[in-house]
Structure formats: C-alpha cells, structure tokens
Design a protein around this motif. Structure first.
Motif, PDB file in Angstrom:
ATOM      1  N   ARG A 255       0.832  -1.210   0.000  1.00 34.19           N
ATOM      2  CA  ARG A 255       0.000   0.000   0.000  1.00 34.19           C
ATOM      3  C   ARG A 255       0.862   1.254   0.000  1.00 34.19           C
ATOM      4  NH1 ARG A 255      -5.411   0.643   3.510  1.00 34.19           N
ATOM      5  NH2 ARG A 255      -6.188  -0.481   1.689  1.00 34.19           N
ATOM      6  N   GLN A 256       2.001   1.212   0.669  1.00 38.47           N
ATOM      7  CA  GLN A 256       2.903   2.371   0.674  1.00 38.47           C
ATOM      8  C   GLN A 256       3.466   2.624  -0.737  1.00 38.47           C
ATOM      9  OE1 GLN A 256       2.777   0.292   3.369  1.00 38.47           O
ATOM     10  NE2 GLN A 256       1.907   1.930   4.619  1.00 38.47           N
ATOM     11  N   ILE A 257       3.709   1.540  -1.490  1.00 41.90           N
ATOM     12  CA  ILE A 257       4.172   1.701  -2.874  1.00 41.90           C
ATOM     13  C   ILE A 257       3.088   2.379  -3.708  1.00 41.90           C
ATOM     14  CG2 ILE A 257       4.864   0.462  -4.969  1.00 41.90           C
ATOM     15  CD1 ILE A 257       6.090  -1.691  -3.166  1.00 41.90           C
ATOM     16  N   THR A 258       1.843   1.931  -3.529  1.00 45.39           N
ATOM     17  CA  THR A 258       0.719   2.540  -4.250  1.00 45.39           C
ATOM     18  C   THR A 258       0.555   4.009  -3.880  1.00 45.39           C
ATOM     19  OG1 THR A 258      -0.406   0.386  -4.259  1.00 45.39           O
ATOM     20  CG2 THR A 258      -1.747   2.321  -4.757  1.00 45.39           C
ATOM     21  N   ALA A 269      -6.056   6.552  -6.337  1.00 47.35           N
ATOM     22  CA  ALA A 269      -5.467   5.311  -5.817  1.00 47.35           C
ATOM     23  C   ALA A 269      -5.755   4.121  -6.724  1.00 47.35           C
ATOM     24  CB  ALA A 269      -5.985   5.054  -4.410  1.00 47.35           C
ATOM     25  N   LYS A 270      -6.969   4.052  -7.264  1.00 47.47           N
ATOM     26  CA  LYS A 270      -7.338   2.918  -8.122  1.00 47.47           C
ATOM     27  C   LYS A 270      -6.459   2.858  -9.360  1.00 47.47           C
ATOM     28  CE  LYS A 270     -11.422   0.741 -10.183  1.00 47.47           C
ATOM     29  NZ  LYS A 270     -12.876   0.880 -10.448  1.00 47.47           N
ATOM     30  N   GLU A 271      -6.198   4.019  -9.957  1.00 48.67           N
ATOM     31  CA  GLU A 271      -5.348   4.084 -11.144  1.00 48.67           C
ATOM     32  C   GLU A 271      -3.895   3.777 -10.787  1.00 48.67           C
ATOM     33  OE1 GLU A 271      -5.170   4.317 -15.192  1.00 48.67           O
ATOM     34  OE2 GLU A 271      -6.970   4.536 -13.951  1.00 48.67           O
ATOM     35  N   ALA A 272      -3.461   4.225  -9.610  1.00 49.37           N
ATOM     36  CA  ALA A 272      -2.091   3.940  -9.151  1.00 49.37           C
ATOM     37  C   ALA A 272      -1.882   2.447  -8.966  1.00 49.37           C
ATOM     38  CB  ALA A 272      -1.809   4.695  -7.853  1.00 49.37           C
ATOM     39  N   GLU A 273      -2.887   1.761  -8.405  1.00 53.37           N
ATOM     40  CA  GLU A 273      -2.809   0.312  -8.209  1.00 53.37           C
ATOM     41  C   GLU A 273      -2.754  -0.411  -9.561  1.00 53.37           C
ATOM     42  OE1 GLU A 273      -2.584  -3.047  -5.692  1.00 53.37           O
ATOM     43  OE2 GLU A 273      -2.552  -0.919  -5.180  1.00 53.37           O
ATOM     44  N   ARG A 274      -3.520   0.081 -10.526  1.00 57.62           N
ATOM     45  CA  ARG A 274      -3.561  -0.556 -11.848  1.00 57.62           C
ATOM     46  C   ARG A 274      -2.207  -0.471 -12.554  1.00 57.62           C
ATOM     47  NH1 ARG A 274      -3.974   0.677 -17.122  1.00 57.62           N
ATOM     48  NH2 ARG A 274      -3.969   2.931 -16.728  1.00 57.62           N
ATOM     49  N   ILE A 275      -1.623   0.719 -12.602  1.00 59.62           N
ATOM     50  CA  ILE A 275      -0.350   0.860 -13.327  1.00 59.62           C
ATOM     51  C   ILE A 275       0.790   0.188 -12.569  1.00 59.62           C
ATOM     52  CG2 ILE A 275      -1.120   2.980 -14.457  1.00 59.62           C
ATOM     53  CD1 ILE A 275       0.820   4.526 -12.622  1.00 59.62           C
TER      54      ILE A 275
END
Length: 452
Positions: A255-258, A269-275
C-alpha cells in the motif's frame, strides 16, 4: 400378508452412509484483499483439492488491523459467497489469519518435574505441562497469546531434544517461541467473522500459514527466511532444522508503494494500483523495453504520459526500504548466517517485475519467488498458482494438517462440528419432510390393512 411384508422388506435398500470428507476453509483477512479458499484432502496421499476460491477488495482494515467492522464484514461475506458458489458448499467455520504491526514475539522457558511413574518416562501430558508452564510470563494486560511454538527440550541438562516423548528423566525444560497480539485486534477479527455468520476454528499468524503453502521441508531443514510482502504489512518467518525460529511483522508494504505512485504522479489510488501491477518494476535492470503508456487525466484534464523507467524510479526506493527492514529483522533474529536456502519472497507485492533481483542484491543471499507448492494440488490449482494466494492456501493447509485423521462428515446436517455443509439446506430439509410424510401415510394404510 406376511409373505408380501417380507418381500417388501427385502426390496428396501439400506440408506447410504454419510460421505466422509476432510474439508476446510481458510480466510485471509488482509489490508487490500480478503480471500477465502475451500480445500479438502484428495484421494491420493499427500495431495489436496481446491474446491472454491473467493476474493474481494478489503476496505475496512489498515496495516492489518480492523478499523471499520461493517466494511470488513461486507468484504468477508463477499469472499465467502464466491467460494461457496464455486465449491457448492456452505461455509460455516473458517481458520482465519491475523497480522499487523501489533504482533510481537518473545522467548520463554517452561520447567516441569517428571514424577508420575516409577520409570520416569516422559509422556505427552508432561510435554503439554511444560508448554503450559512456559505461558506463565509477564505480558501486558492488553496483549493475548496467539501461539506457543516449541523450539527444543532439555532433559536433565541434555539439550537439543526435539521429541522428548518416551525418554526418561527427572527434570524437563521446554524452550518456546511465544507470539502475542493486541487483545482488541484479535477480538475484532472474531467479531467480524461472527457478524458474517462464521465460526473461527482457530486464529493463525499469517506468516505461519504462508510457510505451509510456500516452503518445502528441505528449505525448512537447511534454513530459510520467508518474506511475505502484503498490502498493509510485511511478514517475516525464519525456519532452521525444520522448526520455526523467529517471526516478525512490520507495517511497510504494497500500500505504501501505491501511495507513493498516487502522490508522486498525482492520480487516484485505483489508477495507481492498476499501473503498479501492469507497468511496475522494482528494479531498473529488469526493464527490457522502456515503453510509454498513458494515464487518464482527472476530471477532464489531459492524459498523463509516463515511461516504465520513470515509474520504476518511484517504486524502487520504497521496495528497497522494505528489503532494508526485512534484512534488519533477519539480523535481529540471529540466524542471518544460517540460512542455507536463502530467502523466499511471496505476497501480492512480490509480483513486481525485478523484485527477486533487487531482493537478492539487498539481502545478499539467494532469493526465489514463492507460490503455493509442496503438495500435489488439484481442482482449481491453476487459479491459485500465484503469490497472492499464499496465505489463504496456507490457512487451509494448516487446518487440514490440524484435522489429521479426524475427517468431517459434511452430508449430515445434524453434525454439530461440521466446518462446511451442503449449500442448499432448505431443499434437503424439504425433501426429508416429504419423505417422512409419505412414510407416515404408508404406515397408516399398512396398519389399517392389518387390522382388516
């Protein structure tokens, strides 16, 4: 009348016996996902069958600790329903996992005298007494013991004994590794499962569960460190000579990476998790071709253009920090020079490309990616061949191991200890009711004819 009666009795077939199956369900309650896996022992020895898998997004936990009961319950129910639909069984009991930075471990020793019999032979009850004595330690009132893991035993000064049952002695000491957790965090896990209509058979520390599915017996014997990089926490477990020697949990993980990607690039956050999953690399050397990709702009703004190498510059420092913390914990354990098999990394964040290479460089030892293995897995095996399912599969394996030779009768609705039952009890009950009513009518007609 009597010949017909005997003829009818001969035609009646005995009811088939209840089907006996070793079935269990593992529930991984994580910070970013909740996963439920239903498994059973296969007919072949040393093999298991995966019957059902359920996975939902987790929104009610932070750093492995429940912060919102209702959201957690809803996520648990969603994962369990998916597993029920795939397996065709209704789940009523689970083995749940627990993690979080509140987990602590301490070393303790229990001492007992052997004087029950003249031969002074050590029995199983003596071993249990020594383990119970090791629990008599001063721990804060807000903490609770989760596990007591025996390390070795000392009998009359002779140390290095792993199985003392059957040996003779006067005094026995047990060196143990005790794992404790915050009582309120433990109670909240139980509370969430109860609200989801689930009984918790046992609460298991998640790195212990991951070891069951990821590590082989040879690795445990030679010495290995398991690093489970989850969403909210990173879990460490160290094995040597087949015994778990050290456990640790710290709250720096995926989660810290995201969050770094979200804040560094300025996206949701959702887009960050996807890429992160689609284009993310943990090590620059792992980028074979530096491609350009687009991220949709927020609220009608222009799309953002990024490269894999730029995204790696955001991810790599945080992954290096995770490995630095992991190395510090391994050094603190005192087993850093005794890990012949090196380290095994698992968990969702270990899927980042280049994670093995960077981990090997940072830890200074061989590193491999851990996926559920060790046993022959059938059923939905391809679906679980990912580090994402290491803990959930491990929880199911842990429960099956505990069951041993005590199979569950899952077709009998009256069995009070069942863990999993048929998913449509309503239809079964209705059929039973119809059969009983038909039987009573036939009995009345039969009695009437006999009276005539």
């Amino acid at each position: 009348m009597n010949p017909e009666k005997n003829k009818n009795n001969n035609n009646v077939e005995p009811a088939p016996p209840a089907k006996i199956r070793n079935v269990t369900a593992g529930l991984d309650i994580g910070t970013t996902k909740i996963c439920c896996i239903v498994a059973e022992h296969d007919e072949k020895p040393g093999s298991i069958k995966i019957l059902g898998i359920g996975i939902t997004e987790s929104k009610g936990l932070n750093r492995g600790v429940v912060v919102n009961i209702d959201k957690t319950v809803k996520a648990i129910q969603g994962a369990v329903e998916q597993a029920e639909q795939q397996s065709g069984l209704k789940i009523t009991e689970v083995v749940a996992g627990i993690a979080g930075d509140h987990i602590e471990s301490i070393a303790s020793r229990g001492i007992v005298g052997i004087s029950q019999n003249e031969t002074r032979e050590i029995s199983e009850s003596d071993v249990i007494r020594s383990l119970e004595d090791s629990k008599k330690i001063a721990i804060p009132a807000e903490r609770q013991i989760l596990h007591v893991i025996p390390q070795d035993y000392i009998i009359d000064g002779q140390d290095g004994i792993t199985d003392p049952v059957g040996m003779c002695g006067v005094r026995m000491e047990a060196n143990v590794h005790i794992v404790t957790g915050l009582a309120t965090a433990i109670q909240n896990i139980y509370r969430c499962c109860e609200k989801a209509n689930l009984k918790v058979a046992e609460l298991v520390l998640e790195p212990l569960a991951s070891c069951e599915s990821v590590l082989t017996e040879d690795e445990k014997e030679v010495g290995v460190a398991l690093i489970d990089i989850g969403g909210g926490t990173t879990d460490i477990a160290i094995f040597k000579e087949g015994i778990i020697r050290f456990t640790s949990v710290f709250a720096i993980a995926g989660r810290q990476i995201t969050d770094d990607i979200r804040q560094g690039i300025g996206i949701i956050a959702k887009e960050a998790e996807r890429i992160k999953h689609q284009y993310g690399h943990a090590h620059q050397g792992a980028i074979m071709k530096d491609e350009v990709f687009m991220i949709p702009g927020i609220a009608g703004r222009k799309p953002i253009e990024l490269t894999k190498s730029f995204l790696c510059q955001v991810i790599q420092p945080r992954f290096e920090e995770i490995m630095e913390f992991a190395l510090a914990e391994i050094n603190r354990s005192g087993f850093s020079t005794a890990l012949g098999a090196g380290a095994v990394i698992t968990g969702g964040s270990s899927l980042l490309k280049g994670s093995e290479e960077l981990a090997a460089h940072m830890l200074g030892m061989p590193v491999k990616l851990g996926i559920p293995s060790g046993l022959t897995i059938s059923g939905l095996a391809p679906e679980i061949e990912s580090p994402v399912y290491s803990t959930a599969v491990g929880l199911a394996l842990y429960a099956l191991k505990k069951q041993g030779e005590k199979p569950k009768i899952i077709d009998d609705k009256t069995d009070p200890v069942k863990a999993v039952e048929n998913i449509k009890p309503g239809k079964t009950a209705k059929k039973k009711k119809e059969k009983s009513s038909k039987g009573s009518i036939l009995k009345k007609i039969k009695n009437f004819m006999e009276e005539l």
